[in-house]
Motif scaffolding. Structure first.
Motif, PDB file in Angstrom:
ATOM      1  N   LYS A 193      36.374  28.851  59.066  1.00  0.00           N
ATOM      2  CA  LYS A 193      35.630  27.744  59.126  1.00  0.00           C
ATOM      3  C   LYS A 193      34.595  27.633  57.871  1.00  0.00           C
ATOM      4  O   LYS A 193      34.045  28.770  57.560  1.00  0.00           O
ATOM      5  N   LYS A 194      34.543  26.629  57.104  1.00  0.00           N
ATOM      6  CA  LYS A 194      33.821  26.627  55.926  1.00  0.00           C
ATOM      7  C   LYS A 194      32.292  26.976  56.069  1.00  0.00           C
ATOM      8  O   LYS A 194      31.778  27.715  55.018  1.00  0.00           O
ATOM      9  N   ILE A 195      31.802  26.644  57.115  1.00  0.00           N
ATOM     10  CA  ILE A 195      30.282  26.841  57.397  1.00  0.00           C
ATOM     11  C   ILE A 195      30.246  28.633  57.253  1.00  0.00           C
ATOM     12  O   ILE A 195      29.011  29.039  57.208  1.00  0.00           O
ATOM     13  N   ILE A 196      31.217  29.142  57.801  1.00  0.00           N
ATOM     14  CA  ILE A 196      31.229  30.647  57.756  1.00  0.00           C
ATOM     15  C   ILE A 196      31.435  31.271  56.645  1.00  0.00           C
ATOM     16  O   ILE A 196      30.847  32.419  56.146  1.00  0.00           O
ATOM     17  N   TRP A 197      32.713  30.962  55.891  1.00  0.00           N
ATOM     18  CA  TRP A 197      33.212  31.608  54.713  1.00  0.00           C
ATOM     19  C   TRP A 197      33.868  30.599  53.901  1.00  0.00           C
ATOM     20  O   TRP A 197      34.559  29.623  54.352  1.00  0.00           O
ATOM     21  N   ASP A 198      33.756  30.893  52.439  1.00  0.00           N
ATOM     22  CA  ASP A 198      34.459  29.997  51.531  1.00  0.00           C
ATOM     23  C   ASP A 198      35.761  30.670  51.238  1.00  0.00           C
ATOM     24  O   ASP A 198      35.804  31.788  50.679  1.00  0.00           O
ATOM     25  N   ARG A 199      36.971  30.093  51.832  1.00  0.00           N
ATOM     26  CA  ARG A 199      38.520  30.933  51.785  1.00  0.00           C
ATOM     27  C   ARG A 199      38.758  30.909  50.165  1.00  0.00           C
ATOM     28  O   ARG A 199      39.865  31.692  49.861  1.00  0.00           O
ATOM     29  N   HIS A 200      37.939  30.451  49.286  1.00  0.00           N
ATOM     30  CA  HIS A 200      38.270  30.856  47.950  1.00  0.00           C
ATOM     31  C   HIS A 200      37.787  32.248  47.286  1.00  0.00           C
ATOM     32  O   HIS A 200      38.272  32.658  46.408  1.00  0.00           O
ATOM     33  N   LYS A 201      37.075  32.702  48.356  1.00  0.00           N
ATOM     34  CA  LYS A 201      36.548  34.163  48.023  1.00  0.00           C
ATOM     35  C   LYS A 201      37.530  35.103  48.903  1.00  0.00           C
ATOM     36  O   LYS A 201      37.813  34.838  49.987  1.00  0.00           O
ATOM     37  N   ILE A 202      37.624  36.380  48.435  1.00  0.00           N
ATOM     38  CA  ILE A 202      38.323  37.234  49.051  1.00  0.00           C
ATOM     39  C   ILE A 202      37.583  37.874  49.974  1.00  0.00           C
ATOM     40  O   ILE A 202      36.345  38.599  49.960  1.00  0.00           O
ATOM     41  N   LEU A 203      37.872  37.979  51.309  1.00  0.00           N
ATOM     42  CA  LEU A 203      37.232  38.685  52.318  1.00  0.00           C
ATOM     43  C   LEU A 203      37.378  40.211  52.217  1.00  0.00           C
ATOM     44  O   LEU A 203      38.359  40.655  52.314  1.00  0.00           O
ATOM     45  N   THR A 204      36.323  40.914  52.512  1.00  0.00           N
ATOM     46  CA  THR A 204      36.377  42.377  52.827  1.00  0.00           C
ATOM     47  C   THR A 204      35.893  42.786  53.887  1.00  0.00           C
ATOM     48  O   THR A 204      35.502  42.115  54.919  1.00  0.00           O
ATOM     49  N   ASN A 205      36.142  44.215  54.656  1.00  0.00           N
ATOM     50  CA  ASN A 205      35.782  44.655  55.597  1.00  0.00           C
ATOM     51  C   ASN A 205      34.191  44.462  55.817  1.00  0.00           C
ATOM     52  O   ASN A 205      33.925  44.262  56.907  1.00  0.00           O
ATOM     53  N   GLN A 206      33.450  44.991  54.684  1.00  0.00           N
ATOM     54  CA  GLN A 206      32.157  44.891  55.069  1.00  0.00           C
ATOM     55  C   GLN A 206      31.666  43.441  55.218  1.00  0.00           C
ATOM     56  O   GLN A 206      30.651  43.059  55.898  1.00  0.00           O
ATOM     57  N   ASP A 207      32.625  42.540  54.408  1.00  0.00           N
ATOM     58  CA  ASP A 207      31.966  41.102  54.735  1.00  0.00           C
ATOM     59  C   ASP A 207      31.850  40.823  56.081  1.00  0.00           C
ATOM     60  O   ASP A 207      31.298  39.888  56.571  1.00  0.00           O
ATOM     61  N   ILE A 208      33.146  41.254  56.830  1.00  0.00           N
ATOM     62  CA  ILE A 208      33.205  40.959  58.133  1.00  0.00           C
ATOM     63  C   ILE A 208      32.148  41.535  59.138  1.00  0.00           C
ATOM     64  O   ILE A 208      31.489  40.440  59.727  1.00  0.00           O
ATOM     65  N   VAL A 209      31.561  42.467  58.934  1.00  0.00           N
ATOM     66  CA  VAL A 209      30.358  43.058  59.598  1.00  0.00           C
ATOM     67  C   VAL A 209      29.266  42.182  59.206  1.00  0.00           C
ATOM     68  O   VAL A 209      28.343  41.897  60.215  1.00  0.00           O
ATOM     69  N   ASP A 210      29.220  42.166  57.808  1.00  0.00           N
ATOM     70  CA  ASP A 210      27.784  41.250  57.491  1.00  0.00           C
ATOM     71  C   ASP A 210      27.919  39.835  58.039  1.00  0.00           C
ATOM     72  O   ASP A 210      27.009  39.477  58.269  1.00  0.00           O
ATOM     73  N   LEU A 211      28.988  39.191  58.189  1.00  0.00           N
ATOM     74  CA  LEU A 211      29.177  37.865  58.991  1.00  0.00           C
ATOM     75  C   LEU A 211      28.977  37.842  60.234  1.00  0.00           C
ATOM     76  O   LEU A 211      28.088  36.975  60.961  1.00  0.00           O
ATOM     77  N   LEU A 212      29.362  38.911  61.136  1.00  0.00           N
ATOM     78  CA  LEU A 212      29.144  38.941  62.545  1.00  0.00           C
ATOM     79  C   LEU A 212      27.274  39.222  62.616  1.00  0.00           C
ATOM     80  O   LEU A 212      26.845  38.862  63.577  1.00  0.00           O
ATOM     81  N   ILE A 213      26.885  40.001  61.712  1.00  0.00           N
ATOM     82  CA  ILE A 213      25.375  39.892  61.818  1.00  0.00           C
ATOM     83  C   ILE A 213      24.643  38.798  61.334  1.00  0.00           C
ATOM     84  O   ILE A 213      23.693  38.131  62.072  1.00  0.00           O
TER      85      ILE A 213
END
Length: 419
Positions: A193-213
């Motif tokens: 979902k665009k409101i959660i993550w810009d898919r033009h940017k590479i997602l990392t493991n730490q990004d996942i935890v940061d987004l959960l928070i």
């Protein structure tokens, strides 16, 4: 520095200091001895945190893999004909495009490598060709976690919030990550979902935890109330490995698993460094899969390996000297029994549990055009592996070889067991 590491470092310095002083007191003090004292003391002091503490008990050399009872030529030949029949029926005209191996007691009965690892370069498959094993990576991540538990770095029941700062789900434990009972949502769904993550940017493991928070991602269900297979669980486990060892996941897996077991052709994919050299994956029509924003996530996937290296992994993992049997046994227990049925999941291990008491242990993988299957039959000491980087579901048919070695009630072509 963590308190445990500090205590161990002080202890090592103290031992180095006192043992050297005692040596000097025994003999008459002179200049050479003083120089020796200074040399020993400074060399002890020079050790850094990577050399002691949490990673100190990890083997720095290859583990001595032990083969079981030597197979007779008669046994090998009796199985080889049936396996060859299976192979030719399922991958006719050299169509596999990958690697395939069947072994018992650590001894290879049959293996074959066919097709192109890289179509552009016309590079042929071989026994050293490393392919993306997709979710078979979870078995190796789980094994590294259990090894760290074995070394008392944390426990199965430990709350993840005590290991990862800010982790928002207080009831999630290491075990509920391993057996997919955490209730956490799959990162590939909520980052879509665009409101959660810009898919033009590479997602990392730490990004996942940061987004959960930061995005206050709610649980799919209350922790430990049911099973739901979720890649996020193993992406978080990879971060726990990093926290415990002080190494990045790539180096930690090399130290804990790959190097000790002599898995010399196995590595964790580095998105920044390996895109030009890693073997690509293809669709069934040979069109190339391109990298996307999820390709940097590790723990749930992103290990490249070979059938021979996975055989070494299986041999080592089941060796009581590499792994305490009582801990490994927990990986082979099913934790997803809300609905009565045969399919179940342990700690990083899929399984089928029949009412007869017979059990079948395996893990499958599928990422882009890569498909994989790893089968381990501990009772019969049999390992069956298939890897491919050109999309096909035929990889998963290798389970039908299990009846050659034990009482596994799969529906198979009768000609397979008659030949």
């Amino acid at each position: 520095m963590k308190p445990k590491l500090l205590q161990q470092k002080i202890l090592i310095l103290y031992i180095c200091f006192t043992s050297t002083i005692m040596m000097i007191l025994i003999k008459n003090t002179n200049i050479p001895q003083l120089l020796l004292f200074l040399l020993l003391f400074t060399s002890c002091k020079g050790k850094n945190d990577a050399d002691i503490g949490l990673t100190d008990t990890i083997s720095k050399k290859e583990f001595a893999l032990k083969q079981g009872t030597k197979l007779t030529d008669e046994f090998i030949n009796s199985k080889k004909a049936s396996i060859a029949h299976f192979y030719n029926k399922n991958w006719p005209n050299n169509s596999m495009n990958g690697g395939f191996l069947v072994a018992k007691n650590g001894q290879i009965i049959y293996e074959k490598y066919e097709g192109l690892a890289n179509k552009k370069n016309n590079t042929a498959m071989s026994s050293t060709t490393a392919l993306h094993v997709a979710s078979v990576s979870k078995v190796m991540t789980a094994t590294a976690i259990l090894k760290l538990i074995d070394q008392k770095n944390f426990t199965l029941n430990q709350k993840v919030a005590t290991l990862i700062k800010g982790f928002p789900y207080p009831d999630v434990t290491v075990q509920t990550l391993l057996n997919h009972r955490s209730g956490i949502r799959n990162y590939s769904y909520f980052t879509d979902k665009k409101i959660i993550w810009d898919r033009h940017k590479i997602l990392t493991n730490q990004d996942i935890v940061d987004l959960l928070i930061s995005k206050k991602i709610t649980l799919e269900f209350k922790t430990d109330t049911r099973f739901s297979y979720c890649n996020t669980n193993f992406a978080i486990l990879a971060l726990i490995i990093e926290k415990a060892t002080g190494q990045n996941y790539r180096e930690a897996m090399k130290s804990i698993i790959f190097k000790p077991l002599g898995m010399n052709d196995t590595y964790v994919f580095d998105y920044e460094k390996d895109r030009q050299t890693a073997n690509p994956s293809y669709r069934g029509d040979w069109s190339l899969y391109y990298w996307d924003y999820l390709d940097a996530i590790y723990g749930d996937k992103n290990i490249y390996s070979t059938p021979r290296d996975l055989l070494k992994f299986d041999m080592g993992r089941n060796d009581p000297e590499f792994f305490k049997p009582e801990l490994l046994k927990k990986a082979f227990v099913g934790y997803s029994n809300e609905h009565i049925g045969q399919r179940n999941y342990g700690l990083g291990m899929r399984m089928i549990n029949w009412p007869t008491g017979q059990n079948f242990y395996f893990h499958t993988g599928w990422w882009h055009g890569n498909t994989s299957m790893y089968i381990t039959l501990p009772i019969e000491k049999v390992t069956i592996i298939a890897l491919s980087n050109k999309f096909t579901k035929t990889t998963y048919r290798i389970k039908n070889l299990a009846p050659l070695f034990g009482d596994y009630p799969f529906e198979v072509d009768k000609t397979l067991v008659e030949e």
